[in-house]
Design an enzyme around this catalytic site. Structure first.
Site, PDB file in Angstrom:
ATOM      1  N   LYS A  61      -4.126  -9.753  23.809  1.00  0.00           N
ATOM      2  CA  LYS A  61      -4.147  -9.663  22.343  1.00  0.00           C
ATOM      3  C   LYS A  61      -3.514 -10.928  21.791  1.00  0.00           C
ATOM      4  CE  LYS A  61      -2.203  -7.152  18.407  1.00  0.00           C
ATOM      5  NZ  LYS A  61      -1.575  -5.927  17.903  1.00  0.00           N
TER       6      LYS A  61
HETATM    7  C1  R5P Z   1       1.961  -7.098  17.430  1.00  0.00           C
HETATM    8  O1  R5P Z   1       1.516  -7.607  18.351  1.00  0.00           O
HETATM    9  C2  R5P Z   1       2.685  -5.815  17.459  1.00  0.00           C
HETATM   10  O2  R5P Z   1       2.273  -5.069  18.540  1.00  0.00           O
HETATM   11  C3  R5P Z   1       2.603  -5.071  16.178  1.00  0.00           C
HETATM   12  O3  R5P Z   1       3.527  -4.066  16.102  1.00  0.00           O
HETATM   13  C4  R5P Z   1       1.255  -4.599  15.762  1.00  0.00           C
HETATM   14  O4  R5P Z   1       0.389  -4.342  16.783  1.00  0.00           O
HETATM   15  C5  R5P Z   1       0.714  -5.583  14.799  1.00  0.00           C
HETATM   16  O5  R5P Z   1      -0.375  -5.113  14.089  1.00  0.00           O
HETATM   17  P1  R5P Z   1      -0.810  -5.824  12.734  1.00  0.00           P
HETATM   18  O6  R5P Z   1      -0.224  -7.203  12.751  1.00  0.00           O
HETATM   19  O7  R5P Z   1      -2.297  -5.827  12.747  1.00  0.00           O
HETATM   20  O8  R5P Z   1      -0.254  -5.010  11.615  1.00  0.00           O
END
Ligand code: R5P
Length: 296
Positions: free
Chosen positions: A207
């Protein structure tokens, strides 16, 4: 370790040449994996499109209660039906996700912890979930935060390596999550470095964030990349981000705030699905988003 002096700059990414080791199983870089590992990856990546819509709601693991996620028990039942993968903590999933509702959803279990918003440096974490509990949770992958270039790099790569060792024993894929701390770079050079390091250590999915030269990052990474959502954007811009990511070779998106902080989170998740699985452009997806809202 190679002598850095005289090291040439990498540049031959052959972005127009498809990944070569792709005979036998459709998930990038997974040909040589065990059956159980492939089965879990097939749960994450739709066998028809090869792509995935992950919904990230793991923010509470370091942010506590987050805008839009104040009541996990209310928001999750609305969104679970419209995404492929639930990326959350075991606490949130066990307490607020009905296993029946999630019967055909993959689980990306957040498995690191140790930071909180009260700290300046978030890069020191530990591996917080053991493999047996991941099996009990029926996890399809473990999400491991990694901090390349930060103070906590060594411990986060230790967490990643331990998780990969456990994942190999229990056939659970590992998703390496590229972190961008307050002071950390967000350049193509950084993302190219970080994604490749994680893949070389054995992560099965990465990711990371969308950036310039994204096609080169995808080409140089031997496992699938899913693109992070990041801060809340206007819906049209978030759909453009998803479109650019898929067009650039990402095999999915992993979005949190751009779904759950939208005024229309269900319609937003449906529109993202259209881009990820059905080849919609960002404009087509936005028109679809508006028309779904109009139906209410
Ligand atoms: C980021 O990698 C973390 O895992 C976060 O807590 C989350 O997954 C981020 O999601 P977003 O930036 O799309 O709100």
């Amino acid at each position: 370790m190679a002598d850095l002096e005289g090291m040439k700059v990498a540049k031959d990414y052959h972005v127009d040449v498809p990944f070569a080791n792709d005979k036998g199983f459709y998930v990038k870089g997974a040909n040589a994996l065990d059956w159980g590992m492939k089965k879990r990856l097939a749960h994450i990546f739709n066998p028809k499109s090869g792509n995935t819509v992950m919904f990230a709601f793991d923010h509470g693991y370091f942010m506590g209660s987050t805008a839009g996620l104040e009541r996990l028990d209310l928001i999750l039942p609305k969104l679970v039906p419209h995404v492929d993968v639930l990326m959350g903590t075991r606490g949130a999933i066990r307490s607020c996700v009905d296993p029946g509702l999630a019967s055909n959803k993959a689980i990306a279990l957040r498995a690191t912890s140790g930071s909180s918003m009260l700290q300046d440096d978030l890069s020191h974490e530990v591996l917080a979930v053991d493999a047996k509990d991941a099996v009990r949770m029926n996890a399809d992958c473990l999400a491991i935060q990694t901090f390349i270039g930060a103070e906590g790099q060594l411990s986060s790569l230790d967490n990643l390596s331990k998780a990969i060792n456990l994942g190999q024993q229990y056939s659970i894929p590992i998703m390496g999550v590229v972190a961008v701390g307050k002071e950390m770079e967000r350049t193509p050079r950084f993302f190219k470095l970080a994604t490749r390091i994680l893949a070389e250590l054995g992560a099965n999915v990465i990711k990371t964030y969308y950036c310039d030269d994204f096609e080169e990052i995808v080409a140089a990474c031997p496992v699938p990349i899913v693109v992070a959502g990041g801060k809340k954007l206007p819906e049209k811009e978030a759909l453009l981000l998803a479109y650019n990511a898929i067009r650039g070779g990402a095999r999915g998106v992993d979005m949190g705030r751009n779904i759950f902080q939208s005024q229309n989170p269900v319609e937003m998740s449906l529109a993202i699905n259209k881009i990820v699985h059905e080849g919609y452009t960002d404009q087509d997806a936005y028109d679809f988003f508006r028309s779904e809202i109009g139906k209410r």
